[in-house]
Motif scaffolding. Structure first.
Motif, PDB file in Angstrom:
ATOM      1  N   THR A  50       1.029  -1.127   0.160  1.00  0.00           N
ATOM      2  CA  THR A  50      -0.060   0.468  -0.353  1.00  0.00           C
ATOM      3  C   THR A  50       1.216   1.481   0.191  1.00  0.00           C
ATOM      4  OG1 THR A  50      -0.023  -0.168   2.188  1.00  0.00           O
ATOM      5  CG2 THR A  50      -1.917  -0.905   1.100  1.00  0.00           C
ATOM      6  N   GLU A  51       2.149   1.279   0.264  1.00  0.00           N
ATOM      7  CA  GLU A  51       2.892   2.327   0.630  1.00  0.00           C
ATOM      8  C   GLU A  51       3.626   2.474  -1.475  1.00  0.00           C
ATOM      9  OE1 GLU A  51       5.341   0.832   3.671  1.00  0.00           O
ATOM     10  OE2 GLU A  51       4.704   2.789   4.947  1.00  0.00           O
ATOM     11  N   PHE A  52       3.177   1.477  -2.367  1.00  0.00           N
ATOM     12  CA  PHE A  52       3.976   1.696  -3.526  1.00  0.00           C
ATOM     13  C   PHE A  52       3.101   2.740  -4.578  1.00  0.00           C
ATOM     14  CE2 PHE A  52       6.508  -1.493  -2.106  1.00  0.00           C
ATOM     15  CZ  PHE A  52       7.633  -1.365  -3.248  1.00  0.00           C
ATOM     16  N   CYS A  53       3.383   3.739  -4.716  1.00  0.00           N
ATOM     17  CA  CYS A  53       2.647   4.603  -5.590  1.00  0.00           C
ATOM     18  C   CYS A  53       1.464   5.792  -4.773  1.00  0.00           C
ATOM     19  CB  CYS A  53       2.158   3.950  -7.154  1.00  0.00           C
ATOM     20  SG  CYS A  53       3.138   3.189  -7.902  1.00  0.00           S
ATOM     21  N   ASN A  54       2.516   6.262  -3.662  1.00  0.00           N
ATOM     22  CA  ASN A  54       1.621   6.539  -2.242  1.00  0.00           C
ATOM     23  C   ASN A  54       1.658   8.199  -2.876  1.00  0.00           C
ATOM     24  OD1 ASN A  54       3.245   6.693  -1.169  1.00  0.00           O
ATOM     25  ND2 ASN A  54       2.478   5.927   0.983  1.00  0.00           N
ATOM     26  N   GLY A  55       2.728   8.999  -3.013  1.00  0.00           N
ATOM     27  CA  GLY A  55       3.166   9.980  -3.965  1.00  0.00           C
ATOM     28  C   GLY A  55       4.490  10.048  -2.321  1.00  0.00           C
ATOM     29  N   LYS A  56       4.495   9.032  -1.231  1.00  0.00           N
ATOM     30  CA  LYS A  56       5.842   9.358  -0.424  1.00  0.00           C
ATOM     31  C   LYS A  56       7.288   8.502  -0.214  1.00  0.00           C
ATOM     32  CE  LYS A  56       2.571   9.910   2.874  1.00  0.00           C
ATOM     33  NZ  LYS A  56       2.381   9.419   4.213  1.00  0.00           N
ATOM     34  N   ASP A  57       8.305   9.212  -0.117  1.00  0.00           N
ATOM     35  CA  ASP A  57       9.329   8.074  -0.648  1.00  0.00           C
ATOM     36  C   ASP A  57       9.511   7.045   0.654  1.00  0.00           C
ATOM     37  OD1 ASP A  57      11.650   6.729  -0.978  1.00  0.00           O
ATOM     38  OD2 ASP A  57      13.182   8.302  -1.060  1.00  0.00           O
ATOM     39  N   ASP A  58       8.728   5.919   0.190  1.00  0.00           N
ATOM     40  CA  ASP A  58       9.287   5.378   1.613  1.00  0.00           C
ATOM     41  C   ASP A  58       9.868   4.411   1.976  1.00  0.00           C
ATOM     42  OD1 ASP A  58       6.483   5.335   3.056  1.00  0.00           O
ATOM     43  OD2 ASP A  58       5.736   5.773   0.814  1.00  0.00           O
ATOM     44  N   CYS A  59      10.572   3.640   0.284  1.00  0.00           N
ATOM     45  CA  CYS A  59      11.615   3.197   0.381  1.00  0.00           C
ATOM     46  C   CYS A  59      13.267   3.496   0.863  1.00  0.00           C
ATOM     47  CB  CYS A  59      12.194   2.569  -1.207  1.00  0.00           C
ATOM     48  SG  CYS A  59      10.645   1.260  -1.460  1.00  0.00           S
ATOM     49  N   GLY A  60      13.009   5.033   0.161  1.00  0.00           N
ATOM     50  CA  GLY A  60      14.287   5.739   1.073  1.00  0.00           C
ATOM     51  C   GLY A  60      14.916   5.722  -0.479  1.00  0.00           C
ATOM     52  N   ASP A  61      14.985   5.322  -1.753  1.00  0.00           N
ATOM     53  CA  ASP A  61      15.080   5.421  -2.656  1.00  0.00           C
ATOM     54  C   ASP A  61      14.709   5.779  -3.865  1.00  0.00           C
ATOM     55  OD1 ASP A  61      13.897   3.559  -3.510  1.00  0.00           O
ATOM     56  OD2 ASP A  61      16.120   1.768  -3.989  1.00  0.00           O
ATOM     57  N   ASN A  62      13.164   5.878  -3.565  1.00  0.00           N
ATOM     58  CA  ASN A  62      11.957   6.065  -4.350  1.00  0.00           C
ATOM     59  C   ASN A  62      11.339   5.674  -5.647  1.00  0.00           C
ATOM     60  OD1 ASN A  62       9.915   8.949  -4.228  1.00  0.00           O
ATOM     61  ND2 ASN A  62      11.039   8.933  -6.596  1.00  0.00           N
ATOM     62  N   SER A  63      11.956   4.360  -5.506  1.00  0.00           N
ATOM     63  CA  SER A  63      12.078   3.126  -6.354  1.00  0.00           C
ATOM     64  C   SER A  63      10.176   3.135  -5.797  1.00  0.00           C
ATOM     65  CB  SER A  63      12.727   2.280  -5.974  1.00  0.00           C
ATOM     66  OG  SER A  63      12.285   1.458  -4.721  1.00  0.00           O
ATOM     67  N   ASP A  64       9.543   2.649  -4.515  1.00  0.00           N
ATOM     68  CA  ASP A  64       8.499   3.170  -4.623  1.00  0.00           C
ATOM     69  C   ASP A  64       7.176   3.625  -5.556  1.00  0.00           C
ATOM     70  OD1 ASP A  64       9.033   4.547  -2.895  1.00  0.00           O
ATOM     71  OD2 ASP A  64       7.259   4.594  -1.363  1.00  0.00           O
ATOM     72  N   GLU A  65       7.847   4.671  -5.819  1.00  0.00           N
ATOM     73  CA  GLU A  65       7.771   6.161  -6.316  1.00  0.00           C
ATOM     74  C   GLU A  65       8.256   6.145  -7.728  1.00  0.00           C
ATOM     75  OE1 GLU A  65       5.569   7.284  -4.933  1.00  0.00           O
ATOM     76  OE2 GLU A  65       5.440   6.140  -3.003  1.00  0.00           O
ATOM     77  N   LYS A  66       8.237   4.976  -9.121  1.00  0.00           N
ATOM     78  CA  LYS A  66       8.996   5.326  -9.815  1.00  0.00           C
ATOM     79  C   LYS A  66       8.030   5.872 -10.627  1.00  0.00           C
ATOM     80  CE  LYS A  66      12.921   1.852 -10.216  1.00  0.00           C
ATOM     81  NZ  LYS A  66      12.325   0.568 -10.570  1.00  0.00           N
ATOM     82  N   GLU A  67       7.956   5.865 -11.992  1.00  0.00           N
ATOM     83  CA  GLU A  67       7.690   6.988 -12.840  1.00  0.00           C
ATOM     84  C   GLU A  67       6.749   6.052 -13.338  1.00  0.00           C
ATOM     85  OE1 GLU A  67       8.034   8.870 -17.494  1.00  0.00           O
ATOM     86  OE2 GLU A  67       9.743   8.539 -16.666  1.00  0.00           O
TER      87      GLU A  67
END
Length: 149
Positions: free
Chosen positions: A125-142
């Motif tokens: 649920t933290e993927f693609c939520n607009g926040k960097d939850d991974c610490g490397d922003n890979s959960d928010e890729k383009e």
């Protein structure tokens, strides 16, 4: 009957002297002053100074401190942290060793979690939520944003 300041000081010194070296209860350790007792898990936790004299977070004490069995020690030997915080995407060790790539790649992600590119695990649920939850922003890729819009 009047009590003088000197009498009060002598009385207080006697109380403090009687407290020095008194045994701590189980699960507790002495601070360097040998008066105050704190819980073992509070020593070298890297969060709060629990001893009035600050000795529970002093480098020389923490380097020799053995963490409680439920905790791990940071690579710099200065802090203990809960295994639950290992690879959680948040830096719990001052040196960041709880989030290092080699450690995190060997850890299994929990149920309903996915690996980030850096090896951290975050909940789906933290993927693609607009926040960097991974610490490397890979959960928010383009591709997250293209797929969601």
């Amino acid at each position: 009957m009047s009590i003088t300041k000197a009498a009060v000081i002598v009385c207080l010194l006697g109380i403090v002297k009687s407290q020095i070296g008194r045994p701590c209860s189980s699960w507790q350790v002495h601070c360097a002053d040998q008066i105050q007792c704190i819980y073992d898990w509070e020593q070298c936790d890297g969060e709060t100074v629990h001893c009035r004299d600050g000795s529970d977070e002093q480098e020389d004490i923490c380097r020799n401190h053995t963490c409680p069995s439920t905790d791990l020690k940071c690579a710099d030997d200065l802090q203990c942290f809960s295994y639950l915080y290992l690879c959680n995407g948040r830096r719990d060790c001052y040196d960041g060793s709880d989030e290092t790539f080699n450690i995190c790649k060997t850890k299994e992600c929990a149920f309903r979690q996915r690996y980030c590119d850096n090896g951290n695990c975050v909940y789906i649920t933290e993927f693609c939520n607009g926040k960097d939850d991974c610490g490397d922003n890979s959960d928010e890729k383009e591709h997250c944003f293209r797929n969601n819009h």
